[in-house]
Design a protein around this motif. Structure first.
Motif: not given
Length: 58
Positions: A4-9
């Motif tokens: 899983s990838t986590v994107s920081n917005i």
């Protein structure tokens, strides 16, 4: 194996303040609206809500 990838917005200050105010309002309602309400009022509200969705409870 899945990864899983986590994107920081990045959120602007106004977005964070809006989210914080909404969270405070919801929390305040839960504490003062539901937490201090008469239990019969809460029961009647839940009962009427179930009937409004067409879910029989009797």
């Amino acid at each position: 194996m899945a990864t899983s990838t986590v994107s920081n917005i990045p959120l602007s200050l106004s977005d964070r303040l809006t989210a914080g105010i909404i969270a405070l309002l919801i929390g305040g309602f839960l504490v003062f609206g539901a937490g201090l309400a008469n239990s019969a009022v809460l029961h009647d509200t839940a009962h009427d809500t179930r009937h409004s969705y067409g879910f029989p409870c009797h």
